[in-house]
Write a protein that holds these residues in place. Sequence first.
Motif, PDB file in Angstrom:
ATOM      1  N   GLU A 164     112.437  11.456-120.207  1.00 26.32           N
ATOM      2  CA  GLU A 164     113.148  10.430-119.466  1.00 26.32           C
ATOM      3  C   GLU A 164     113.718  11.072-118.216  1.00 26.32           C
ATOM      4  N   ASN A 165     113.560  10.419-117.070  1.00 26.39           N
ATOM      5  CA  ASN A 165     114.112  10.939-115.828  1.00 26.39           C
ATOM      6  C   ASN A 165     115.618  10.680-115.804  1.00 26.39           C
ATOM      7  N   LEU A 166     116.400  11.721-116.085  1.00 31.15           N
ATOM      8  CA  LEU A 166     117.846  11.592-116.166  1.00 31.15           C
ATOM      9  C   LEU A 166     118.479  11.315-114.813  1.00 31.15           C
ATOM     10  N   ALA A 167     117.767  11.620-113.735  1.00 32.13           N
ATOM     11  CA  ALA A 167     118.332  11.439-112.394  1.00 32.13           C
ATOM     12  C   ALA A 167     118.715   9.993-112.129  1.00 32.13           C
ATOM     13  N   PHE A 168     117.984   9.062-112.741  1.00 33.08           N
ATOM     14  CA  PHE A 168     118.290   7.644-112.529  1.00 33.08           C
ATOM     15  C   PHE A 168     119.692   7.283-113.021  1.00 33.08           C
ATOM     16  N   LYS A 169     120.230   8.065-113.942  1.00 35.21           N
ATOM     17  CA  LYS A 169     121.553   7.777-114.502  1.00 35.21           C
ATOM     18  C   LYS A 169     122.678   8.333-113.637  1.00 35.21           C
ATOM     19  N   GLY A 170     122.340   9.226-112.688  1.00 38.80           N
ATOM     20  CA  GLY A 170     123.363   9.988-111.992  1.00 38.80           C
ATOM     21  C   GLY A 170     123.698   9.479-110.600  1.00 38.80           C
ATOM     22  N   THR A 171     124.560  10.241-109.955  1.00 37.53           N
ATOM     23  CA  THR A 171     124.930   9.995-108.559  1.00 37.53           C
ATOM     24  C   THR A 171     124.705  11.270-107.774  1.00 37.53           C
ATOM     25  N   ALA A 172     124.422  11.130-106.491  1.00 40.82           N
ATOM     26  CA  ALA A 172     124.070  12.289-105.677  1.00 40.82           C
ATOM     27  C   ALA A 172     124.978  12.396-104.458  1.00 40.82           C
ATOM     28  N   THR A 173     125.161  13.627-104.026  1.00 40.91           N
ATOM     29  CA  THR A 173     125.905  13.911-102.803  1.00 40.91           C
ATOM     30  C   THR A 173     125.258  15.103-102.116  1.00 40.91           C
ATOM     31  N   GLN A 174     125.614  15.348-100.854  1.00 41.65           N
ATOM     32  CA  GLN A 174     125.032  16.470-100.128  1.00 41.65           C
ATOM     33  C   GLN A 174     126.030  16.995 -99.100  1.00 41.65           C
ATOM     34  N   SER A 175     125.719  18.183 -98.565  1.00 46.34           N
ATOM     35  CA  SER A 175     126.672  18.860 -97.683  1.00 46.34           C
ATOM     36  C   SER A 175     126.880  18.120 -96.376  1.00 46.34           C
ATOM     37  N   SER A 176     125.867  17.418 -95.905  1.00 45.94           N
ATOM     38  CA  SER A 176     125.965  16.602 -94.697  1.00 45.94           C
ATOM     39  C   SER A 176     124.785  15.632 -94.692  1.00 45.94           C
ATOM     40  N   THR A 177     124.832  14.639 -93.837  1.00 53.75           N
ATOM     41  CA  THR A 177     123.761  13.641 -93.806  1.00 53.75           C
ATOM     42  C   THR A 177     123.211  13.518 -92.392  1.00 53.75           C
ATOM     43  N   TRP A 178     121.904  13.675 -92.322  1.00 50.85           N
ATOM     44  CA  TRP A 178     121.238  13.588 -91.020  1.00 50.85           C
ATOM     45  C   TRP A 178     120.618  12.213 -90.825  1.00 50.85           C
TER      46      TRP A 178
END
Length: 228
Positions: A22-36
Motif C-alpha cells: 500500500e502506498n503510505l504516502a497517500f495518507k501523509g502530508t508533505a513539506t519542503q525547504s522552499s517552493t519554486w
Amino acid sequence: MDKLIHLILLSGLVCIPGSLAENLAFKGTATQSSTWSGWPAQLAIDGVRKVPSCFATTSESTPWWRLDLLDYYDISTVTITARSDCCSFQTNGAEIRIGNSLENNGNNNPVCAVISNILLGQPISFSCHGMKGRYVNVVRFGFSSFLFLCEVEVYEVYRQKTFLRLKFSSSGDVAAESDEILHQLQSALASHISDFNLSWTQLPKKEEEQPKKEEEQEEDRGSCVKHL
C-alpha cells in the motif's frame, strides 16, 4: 493399509496469508525547504508521476523535501520518479532518510539510500529493509541547487491473516494426524506461494453423528415399509 484422509474445502475461494503493498504516502502530508514557481510539496504524493504534477525547491544550499506519514511504520521500499523532460542532476545525489526525529528538519534521520543514475521519468525503487519511522526525507547535502521530483511513494509490507474452514473425511484419527495434515497442506501450497504460514486456530476433532430427529425416523420407517 494406509490411512485415507480427504480434505474438503467448504469455501469456493482460497486465500492464503501473503504480502500486500500500500502506498503510505497517500495518507501523509508533505513539506519542503522552499517552493519554486508554484511547485508545492504535496504534488509529489498525488499519484501522478509526470510533469507538471511535481515538486521543486528554489536553488539553495541543502534543499530538502519531507513526508510526514502521521504514524509509525516499518518501511520496506521508497519509489522515486524524477521529472521526465530534463535535469536529472536535480535529483542525483539526494539521500532518502527515514526516522522519527525532526532534528535538522528530519534530515539527520538514518539513510535508506542515495539516489544515483536516475532515468528521466522512470520510477526507481530503493529497499529500506523495514526501517522504522514516521518521516521520510529526500535531501541533497553539499549542493547549492534545486531539488525536483515528480512522485515519492512509500511502501510497508504487512501480513494479512486469512482463516479457512476445512472439513476432513478420514479412515484414521484426524486429530492425531493434525500436524501431518498441516505439513502436507503447506507442502502442496508451497509450489505456488512462497511466503505464507499455516497454523490451526482449532485442532480438528471428530464430528459426532447427530441423532435423527423424530420426523426423520418416521420417514425412514415409512421408507422401509414401502420396500417390504
